[in-house]
Design an enzyme around this catalytic site. Structure first.
Site, PDB file in Angstrom:
ATOM      1  N   LYS A   9       0.839  -1.203   0.000  1.00 11.46           N
ATOM      2  CA  LYS A   9       0.000   0.000   0.000  1.00 11.46           C
ATOM      3  C   LYS A   9       0.868   1.245   0.000  1.00 11.46           C
ATOM      4  O   LYS A   9       2.063   1.212   0.324  1.00 11.46           O
ATOM      5  CB  LYS A   9      -0.942   0.017   1.210  1.00 11.46           C
ATOM      6  CG  LYS A   9      -0.255  -0.136   2.579  1.00 11.46           C
ATOM      7  CD  LYS A   9       0.237   1.148   3.192  1.00 11.46           C
ATOM      8  CE  LYS A   9       0.754   0.943   4.608  1.00 11.46           C
ATOM      9  NZ  LYS A   9       1.524   2.091   5.137  1.00 11.46           N
ATOM     10  N   ASP A 133      -2.291  -1.526  11.047  1.00 10.41           N
ATOM     11  CA  ASP A 133      -2.713  -1.339   9.665  1.00 10.41           C
ATOM     12  C   ASP A 133      -3.125  -2.635   8.990  1.00 10.41           C
ATOM     13  O   ASP A 133      -3.496  -2.631   7.807  1.00 10.41           O
ATOM     14  CB  ASP A 133      -1.626  -0.631   8.849  1.00 10.41           C
ATOM     15  CG  ASP A 133      -0.340  -1.442   8.728  1.00 10.41           C
ATOM     16  OD1 ASP A 133      -0.200  -2.459   9.429  1.00 10.41           O
ATOM     17  OD2 ASP A 133       0.535  -1.045   7.935  1.00 10.41           O
TER      18      ASP A 133
END
Length: 289
Positions: A9, A133
């Site tokens: 990401k 995350d």
């Protein structure tokens, strides 16, 4: 043999709005998946274990893949397990979420093997036990992270469409920046962004997603650059060579820039090597929102 891609990401923006009583920080971050990915396989029925093609990566209980497997087993003690093998393409310590993506891929693999899937919402809750995350990587859709990263709001379709397919180039020096250290540097400075300001800025971008989301800023960049001087020095050089604007992703040390179709990657690789040495890494990929 079951296979899952563990996509990395980019934090396209990162606003830190304060420190919590539990020691974590409150954040508002626009996060998007990229095509760059590790590959995780599960050989169901074999004893639980992990191997990796990168000898530098630990394959014991400290690895997030096995932590994810332990979290799944606590929820489903009788569920089948097996042997994982990890093929790494996402560099370690880059701020690209490689380890968290691997953990989420492990949860998806175990859920597929179970025959009675828990589904993404439950997997996100399990992922939050592994890392702040990790929940993002369960679905891997462009989203806004809030809280310590575990609260997710998937972007509206128009905003995801504005990001999808955009080409990015990523460069990482031979060193990483430990996430706790980056947040500690910010805490020492005490320069947090007001939550209302962060939300208003993000809402303005969502309303007009053709704008560059990186202009929303990364609050970790200033304290990280102040300590790791090779980062701003290198990015200034890359900017001169490529004409691109470079940004820190997450806590770093990886940095990214939007790339055009005619982008000279060979020229950048040469400049990255001059600035950061032979251990530096460069990749070109796309947003897969």
């Amino acid at each position: 043999m079951l296979v899952e891609a563990a996509q990395a990401k980019l934090n396209l923006s990162l606003a830190i709005t304060g420190r919590r009583a539990d020691g974590f920080h409150e954040l508002v971050s626009l996060v998007a998946p990229i095509a760059l990915a590790d590959t995780l396989t599960l050989d169901v029925g074999r004893p639980l274990g992990l191997t990796c093609d990168d000898a530098a990566l630990p394959v014991d209980g400290t690895n997030l893949v096995l932590k994810a497997a332990a979290a799944y087993a606590r929820r489903r003690p009788a569920a089948p397990t097996g042997h994982f093998h990890l093929t790494k393409r996402v560099p370690h310590g880059a701020g690209l979420g490689g380890g968290s993506a691997d953990a989420a891929a492990a949860l998806r693999l175990l859920d597929r093997a179970s025959g009675d899937p828990l589904g993404p919402e439950v997997l996100e809750a399990l992922a939050a036990e592994v890392g702040s995350d990790c929940p993002f990587f369960v679905r891997g859709q462009a989203a806004v992270m809030r809280g310590r990263g575990e609260r997710l709001a998937i972007l509206p379709a128009a905003a995801r469409a504005a990001l999808a397919g955009r080409k990015v180039v990523i460069a990482k020096p031979p060193f990483g920046v430990p996430t706790p250290e980056a947040y500690g540097l910010l805490a020492q400075a005490g320069k947090y962004r007001p939550a209302a300001q962060a939300e208003a800025e993000l809402a303005a971008w969502v309303a007009r997603p053709s704008a560059d989301p990186a202009n929303l800023g990364n609050d970790l960049a200033a304290p990280v650059f102040a300590k790791y001087l090779a980062l701003p020095a290198g990015l200034a050089s890359f900017g001169r060579v490529t004409g691109l604007n470079w940004h820190l992703t997450g806590s770093g040390s990886a940095c990214f820039a939007w790339a055009d179709d005619g982008f000279d990657q060979a020229g950048l690789r040469a400049d990255v090597g001059r600035a950061w040495g032979a251990g530096a890494w460069v990749a070109e990929t796309v947003i897969s929102a």
